[in-house]
Design an enzyme around this catalytic site. Structure first.
Site, mmCIF file in Angstrom:
data_model
loop_
_atom_site.group_PDB
_atom_site.id
_atom_site.type_symbol
_atom_site.label_atom_id
_atom_site.label_comp_id
_atom_site.label_asym_id
_atom_site.label_seq_id
_atom_site.Cartn_x
_atom_site.Cartn_y
_atom_site.Cartn_z
ATOM 1 N N LYS A 21 87.168 23.380 -47.672
ATOM 2 C CA LYS A 21 88.235 23.147 -48.565
ATOM 3 C C LYS A 21 89.571 22.984 -47.647
ATOM 4 C CE LYS A 21 86.178 24.747 -52.960
ATOM 5 N NZ LYS A 21 85.949 26.260 -53.656
ATOM 6 N N GLN A 47 87.743 31.642 -55.422
ATOM 7 C CA GLN A 47 86.212 31.272 -55.070
ATOM 8 C C GLN A 47 85.453 32.457 -55.828
ATOM 9 O OE1 GLN A 47 85.444 28.609 -52.917
ATOM 10 N NE2 GLN A 47 83.279 29.182 -53.685
ATOM 11 N N ASP A 83 90.818 24.218 -60.733
ATOM 12 C CA ASP A 83 89.252 24.284 -61.151
ATOM 13 C C ASP A 83 89.204 23.874 -62.507
ATOM 14 O OD1 ASP A 83 87.328 24.741 -59.164
ATOM 15 O OD2 ASP A 83 87.805 26.911 -59.175
#
Ligand code: NAD
Length: 289
Positions: free
Chosen positions: A54, A98, A123
């Protein structure tokens, strides 16, 4: 008949390129550099690979990237206060925690994720964004299903009026996929582990999305002739062998288009995350998305 293979690499490159153009635009027109903060807790090796990927992609596209590595022993309160700080940071437009979190705080995952400002929730897991997706307002949508939709569009696959079937009803893939396809006027059925006569339902699908996490479960006889098959599943069946939820070698003879595993949908997720960082920045600047 042999299906057209929809390689993720090709679509991911297009999605990233369009994100890069939007990043440049935000810099030139508003003097704003989109910023993503990724919080990683502990030493999970797979998570470290994902976070590095990422970070690298952000750098490629000119997005500011901040990786916040917190120790395994971090408490729920440590995470909540870090998120509060990032919620207030003007140069951070997207925040991602995460997953999975370490065992000691795993049970607080929902509370921790829900602390993220919905406008920075890249997200797309926050209930506010889930609600917006369901009601059709501009929302940050989970990256994997959003990537599948983007890929169908880029491949020129018609969705309007089509019969779509999704196998899997998770919050991350199945449910958002339902709302994305329904909003685009597909007639959608969602199947799950309690669905009876699954093959009878899947054989109706002109667009079949498999997101169940069961290696090669979807066999050729479950697929309608000429269907578009999107295989979201990632299953490790040996140390270096990944397969999808679809029996690819057999399905390729029945479908009109199909995504491979590896090399398919998996590659779209990070690209869509970049698009979500741009979208979040625009939502915060109140610029049309
Ligand atoms: P999940 O375990 O949360 O959900 C699986 C779903 O499949 C459930 O709704 C369950 O009811 C359904 N299911 C299980 N067995 C079934 C059966 N026999 N018949 C019908 N339905 C059945 O999984 P998830 O998080 O949605 O992930 C699904 C798959 O997609 C996994 O392989 C995962 O690794 C993969 N995945 C890939 C990406 C990516 O490409 N970046 C992202 C997320 C998930």
């Amino acid at each position: 008949m042999s299906a057209k293979i929809l390689y993720g690499k090709e679509f991911a490159a297009k999605i990233k390129e369009s994100a890069r153009v939007e990043v440049d635009d935000l810099k030139n027109k508003f003097g704003v550099t989109p910023g993503l903060a990724v919080i990683i807790v502990g030493e999970n090796p797979a998570s470290q690979v994902y976070v590095r990927n990422k970070h690298k992609t952000c750098e490629e596209l000119g997005i500011k990237s901040e990786v916040i590595a917190m120790p395994e022993t971090s408490t729920k309160e440590d995470l909540l206060s870090k998120i509060d700080e990032l919620n207030a940071a003007a140069d951070i437009h997207g925040i991602l925690v995460q997953l999975p979190l370490p065992d000691a705080i795993k049970s607080h995952s929902e509370e921790i994720l829900n602390r993220i400002d919905p406008l920075k929730d890249v997200d797309g897991f926050h209930p506010v964004n889930v609600g917006k997706l369901v009601t059709g307002s501009p929302a940050l949508v989970p990256c994997t299903p959003a990537g599948c939709l983007e890929m169908l569009d880029l491949a020129g696959i018609e969705i309007d009026g089509k019969r779509a079937v999704i196998i899997g009803r998770s919050n991350i893939v199945g449910k958002p996929m339902l709302h994305l396809l329904m909003a685009r006027h597909a007639t959608v059925t969602v199947c799950h582990s309690h669905t009876k006569n699954l093959a009878d339902v899947t054989r109706e699908a002109e667009i079949l999305v498999a997101a169940m996490g069961k290696p090669k479960f979807v066999t050729a006889d479950m697929i309608r002739q000429g269907a578009v098959v999107v295989d979201v599943g990632i299953n490790r069946i040996a140390p270096k062998k990944l397969v999808g939820d679809v029996d690819f070698d057999a399905a390729v003879e029945v479908a009109s288009a199909i995504t491979p595993v590896p090399g398919g949908v998996g590659l779209l997720t990070v690209a869509m995350l970049m698009k979500n960082v741009v979208k979040a920045t625009k939502l915060q600047l109140k610029v049309k998305t």
